[in-house]
Design a protein around this motif. Structure first.
Motif, PDB file in Angstrom:
ATOM      1  N   ASP A  30       0.643  -1.010  -0.075  1.00 39.56           N
ATOM      2  CA  ASP A  30      -0.174  -0.412  -0.207  1.00 39.56           C
ATOM      3  C   ASP A  30       1.050   1.154  -0.087  1.00 39.56           C
ATOM      4  O   ASP A  30       2.144   1.360   0.200  1.00 39.56           O
ATOM      5  CB  ASP A  30      -0.482  -0.234   0.967  1.00 39.56           C
ATOM      6  CG  ASP A  30      -0.493   0.217   2.633  1.00 39.56           C
ATOM      7  OD1 ASP A  30       0.749  -0.543   2.718  1.00 39.56           O
ATOM      8  OD2 ASP A  30      -0.955   0.183   3.667  1.00 39.56           O
ATOM      9  N   TYR A  31      -0.254   2.660  -0.201  1.00 35.53           N
ATOM     10  CA  TYR A  31       1.012   4.149  -0.289  1.00 35.53           C
ATOM     11  C   TYR A  31       1.500   3.763   0.655  1.00 35.53           C
ATOM     12  O   TYR A  31       2.396   4.756   0.815  1.00 35.53           O
ATOM     13  CB  TYR A  31      -0.398   4.729  -0.935  1.00 35.53           C
ATOM     14  CG  TYR A  31       0.403   6.093  -0.434  1.00 35.53           C
ATOM     15  CD1 TYR A  31       1.163   6.762  -2.048  1.00 35.53           C
ATOM     16  CD2 TYR A  31       0.131   7.295   0.427  1.00 35.53           C
ATOM     17  CE1 TYR A  31       1.339   8.301  -2.038  1.00 35.53           C
ATOM     18  CE2 TYR A  31       0.896   8.009   0.477  1.00 35.53           C
ATOM     19  CZ  TYR A  31       1.147   8.683  -0.696  1.00 35.53           C
ATOM     20  OH  TYR A  31       1.998  10.206  -0.996  1.00 35.53           O
ATOM     21  N   PHE A  32       1.206   3.663   1.655  1.00 36.40           N
ATOM     22  CA  PHE A  32       1.980   4.143   3.339  1.00 36.40           C
ATOM     23  C   PHE A  32       2.976   3.757   3.609  1.00 36.40           C
ATOM     24  O   PHE A  32       4.030   3.944   4.059  1.00 36.40           O
ATOM     25  CB  PHE A  32       0.658   4.389   4.330  1.00 36.40           C
ATOM     26  CG  PHE A  32      -0.209   5.124   4.682  1.00 36.40           C
ATOM     27  CD1 PHE A  32      -0.619   6.686   4.046  1.00 36.40           C
ATOM     28  CD2 PHE A  32      -1.875   4.565   3.700  1.00 36.40           C
ATOM     29  CE1 PHE A  32      -1.138   7.391   3.825  1.00 36.40           C
ATOM     30  CE2 PHE A  32      -2.774   5.174   3.232  1.00 36.40           C
ATOM     31  CZ  PHE A  32      -2.603   6.864   3.898  1.00 36.40           C
ATOM     32  N   GLN A  33       3.071   2.352   3.488  1.00 37.08           N
ATOM     33  CA  GLN A  33       4.003   1.805   3.307  1.00 37.08           C
ATOM     34  C   GLN A  33       5.613   1.923   2.485  1.00 37.08           C
ATOM     35  O   GLN A  33       6.614   1.285   2.627  1.00 37.08           O
ATOM     36  CB  GLN A  33       3.474  -0.213   3.372  1.00 37.08           C
ATOM     37  CG  GLN A  33       4.379  -1.497   3.760  1.00 37.08           C
ATOM     38  CD  GLN A  33       3.880  -2.310   3.696  1.00 37.08           C
ATOM     39  OE1 GLN A  33       3.683  -2.703   2.406  1.00 37.08           O
ATOM     40  NE2 GLN A  33       4.121  -3.477   4.212  1.00 37.08           N
ATOM     41  N   GLN A  34       4.509   1.615   1.398  1.00 34.55           N
ATOM     42  CA  GLN A  34       5.739   2.650  -0.022  1.00 34.55           C
ATOM     43  C   GLN A  34       6.418   3.723   0.752  1.00 34.55           C
ATOM     44  O   GLN A  34       8.035   3.449   0.468  1.00 34.55           O
ATOM     45  CB  GLN A  34       5.515   2.757  -1.597  1.00 34.55           C
ATOM     46  CG  GLN A  34       4.576   1.651  -2.029  1.00 34.55           C
ATOM     47  CD  GLN A  34       6.066   0.061  -1.983  1.00 34.55           C
ATOM     48  OE1 GLN A  34       6.909   1.265  -2.713  1.00 34.55           O
ATOM     49  NE2 GLN A  34       5.325  -1.026  -2.134  1.00 34.55           N
ATOM     50  N   LYS A  35       5.673   4.976   1.134  1.00 38.53           N
ATOM     51  CA  LYS A  35       6.642   6.078   2.142  1.00 38.53           C
ATOM     52  C   LYS A  35       7.190   5.410   2.486  1.00 38.53           C
ATOM     53  O   LYS A  35       8.361   5.954   2.977  1.00 38.53           O
ATOM     54  CB  LYS A  35       5.181   6.793   2.147  1.00 38.53           C
ATOM     55  CG  LYS A  35       4.594   7.004   1.301  1.00 38.53           C
ATOM     56  CD  LYS A  35       5.473   8.417   0.276  1.00 38.53           C
ATOM     57  CE  LYS A  35       4.983   9.924   1.005  1.00 38.53           C
ATOM     58  NZ  LYS A  35       6.084  10.327  -0.162  1.00 38.53           N
ATOM     59  N   ASP A  36       6.879   4.242   4.010  1.00 29.30           N
ATOM     60  CA  ASP A  36       7.565   4.725   5.129  1.00 29.30           C
ATOM     61  C   ASP A  36       9.281   3.431   4.627  1.00 29.30           C
ATOM     62  O   ASP A  36       9.888   3.710   4.823  1.00 29.30           O
ATOM     63  CB  ASP A  36       7.019   3.198   5.682  1.00 29.30           C
ATOM     64  CG  ASP A  36       6.149   4.211   7.123  1.00 29.30           C
ATOM     65  OD1 ASP A  36       5.762   5.542   6.539  1.00 29.30           O
ATOM     66  OD2 ASP A  36       4.493   3.031   7.191  1.00 29.30           O
ATOM     67  N   GLU A  40      13.177   5.216   5.254  1.00 25.79           N
ATOM     68  CA  GLU A  40      13.758   3.955   5.327  1.00 25.79           C
ATOM     69  C   GLU A  40      15.649   3.244   4.563  1.00 25.79           C
ATOM     70  O   GLU A  40      16.401   4.070   4.187  1.00 25.79           O
ATOM     71  CB  GLU A  40      13.916   2.899   5.532  1.00 25.79           C
ATOM     72  CG  GLU A  40      14.471   1.753   6.019  1.00 25.79           C
ATOM     73  CD  GLU A  40      14.336  -0.225   6.219  1.00 25.79           C
ATOM     74  OE1 GLU A  40      14.626  -0.976   6.400  1.00 25.79           O
ATOM     75  OE2 GLU A  40      12.440  -0.223   6.481  1.00 25.79           O
ATOM     76  N   LEU A  41      14.752   3.449   3.164  1.00 27.28           N
ATOM     77  CA  LEU A  41      16.047   3.458   1.952  1.00 27.28           C
ATOM     78  C   LEU A  41      16.499   4.541   1.865  1.00 27.28           C
ATOM     79  O   LEU A  41      18.291   4.450   1.675  1.00 27.28           O
ATOM     80  CB  LEU A  41      15.360   3.290   0.967  1.00 27.28           C
ATOM     81  CG  LEU A  41      16.481   2.943  -0.362  1.00 27.28           C
ATOM     82  CD1 LEU A  41      17.000   1.918  -0.992  1.00 27.28           C
ATOM     83  CD2 LEU A  41      16.212   2.992  -1.897  1.00 27.28           C
TER      84      LEU A  41
END
Length: 100
Positions: A30-36, A40-41
Protein backbone atom coordinates in the motif's frame (compact mmCIF):
# COMPACT_ATOMS: atom_id res chain seq x y z
CA UNK A 1 -31.23 13.58 -8.86
CA UNK A 2 -31.68 10.81 -11.41
CA UNK A 3 -28.45 11.85 -13.12
CA UNK A 4 -26.56 11.61 -9.81
CA UNK A 5 -27.94 8.13 -9.19
CA UNK A 6 -26.76 7.05 -12.63
CA UNK A 7 -23.26 8.34 -11.96
CA UNK A 8 -23.04 6.64 -8.54
CA UNK A 9 -24.30 3.31 -9.86
CA UNK A 10 -21.97 3.35 -12.87
CA UNK A 11 -20.11 0.03 -12.69
CA UNK A 12 -16.87 1.51 -14.07
CA UNK A 13 -16.84 4.30 -11.51
CA UNK A 14 -17.59 1.90 -8.67
CA UNK A 15 -14.87 -0.49 -9.84
CA UNK A 16 -12.37 2.36 -10.20
CA UNK A 17 -13.11 3.75 -6.74
CA UNK A 18 -12.90 0.27 -5.23
CA UNK A 19 -9.55 -0.32 -6.98
CA UNK A 20 -8.08 2.98 -5.76
CA UNK A 21 -9.22 2.40 -2.18
CA UNK A 22 -7.89 -1.15 -2.25
CA UNK A 23 -4.49 -0.05 -3.59
CA UNK A 24 -4.17 2.80 -1.09
CA UNK A 25 -5.14 0.99 2.09
CA UNK A 26 -5.50 -2.79 1.81
CA UNK A 27 -2.94 -4.03 -0.70
CA UNK A 28 0.26 -5.77 0.40
CA UNK A 29 2.26 -2.87 -1.02
CA UNK A 30 0.00 0.00 0.00
CA UNK A 31 0.89 3.66 -0.37
CA UNK A 32 1.83 4.26 3.25
CA UNK A 33 4.11 1.24 3.43
CA UNK A 34 5.86 2.40 0.28
CA UNK A 35 6.46 5.85 1.81
CA UNK A 36 7.95 4.23 4.93
CA UNK A 37 10.22 2.04 2.85
CA UNK A 38 11.39 4.99 0.77
CA UNK A 39 12.28 6.88 3.96
CA UNK A 40 14.14 3.84 5.30
CA UNK A 41 15.99 3.48 2.01
CA UNK A 42 17.08 7.12 2.15
CA UNK A 43 18.42 6.61 5.68
CA UNK A 44 20.31 3.47 4.65
CA UNK A 45 21.81 5.21 1.63
CA UNK A 46 23.00 8.06 3.87
CA UNK A 47 24.60 5.53 6.23
CA UNK A 48 26.24 3.79 3.29
CA UNK A 49 27.70 7.07 2.04
CA UNK A 50 29.05 7.80 5.54
CA UNK A 51 30.70 4.39 5.83
CA UNK A 52 32.20 4.59 2.35
CA UNK A 53 33.68 7.97 3.29
CA UNK A 54 35.04 6.55 6.56
CA UNK A 55 36.59 3.59 4.73
CA UNK A 56 38.35 5.95 2.32
CA UNK A 57 39.62 8.09 5.19
CA UNK A 58 40.90 5.03 7.04
CA UNK A 59 42.62 3.70 3.92
CA UNK A 60 44.42 7.02 3.47
CA UNK A 61 45.43 7.01 7.13
CA UNK A 62 46.71 3.43 6.84
CA UNK A 63 48.69 4.29 3.70
CA UNK A 64 50.21 7.27 5.50
CA UNK A 65 51.09 5.15 8.55
CA UNK A 66 52.76 2.50 6.41
CA UNK A 67 54.87 4.98 4.43
CA UNK A 68 55.65 7.82 6.83
CA UNK A 69 57.57 7.12 10.07
CA UNK A 70 56.74 10.58 11.44
CA UNK A 71 53.01 9.90 11.01
CA UNK A 72 53.42 6.54 12.71
CA UNK A 73 55.13 8.19 15.68
CA UNK A 74 52.43 10.87 15.85
CA UNK A 75 49.71 8.20 15.75
CA UNK A 76 51.36 6.19 18.54
CA UNK A 77 51.80 9.27 20.70
CA UNK A 78 48.23 10.53 20.23
CA UNK A 79 46.29 7.27 20.37
CA UNK A 80 48.35 5.10 22.71
CA UNK A 81 50.10 7.81 24.77
CA UNK A 82 53.54 6.39 23.99
CA UNK A 83 56.57 8.46 24.86
CA UNK A 84 60.30 8.54 24.41
CA UNK A 85 62.67 7.83 27.26
CA UNK A 86 63.07 10.82 29.55
CA UNK A 87 59.89 12.53 28.35
CA UNK A 88 56.97 13.54 30.49
CA UNK A 89 53.44 13.55 29.08
CA UNK A 90 50.71 15.86 30.29
CA UNK A 91 47.15 15.03 29.22
CA UNK A 92 44.81 18.00 28.99
CA UNK A 93 41.18 17.14 28.40
CA UNK A 94 38.89 19.54 26.62
CA UNK A 95 35.89 20.23 28.87
CA UNK A 96 33.55 20.69 25.87
CA UNK A 97 34.52 17.30 24.43
CA UNK A 98 34.15 15.61 27.82
CA UNK A 99 30.51 16.80 28.13
CA UNK A 100 29.49 15.20 24.83
Amino acid sequence: MKKLALIITNKYLVASVFFVVWMLFFDQRDYFQQKDRQAELAKLEAKKAYYVQEIERTKKELQDLQNNPAALEKFARERYLMKKNGEDIYIIEDSAAAKK
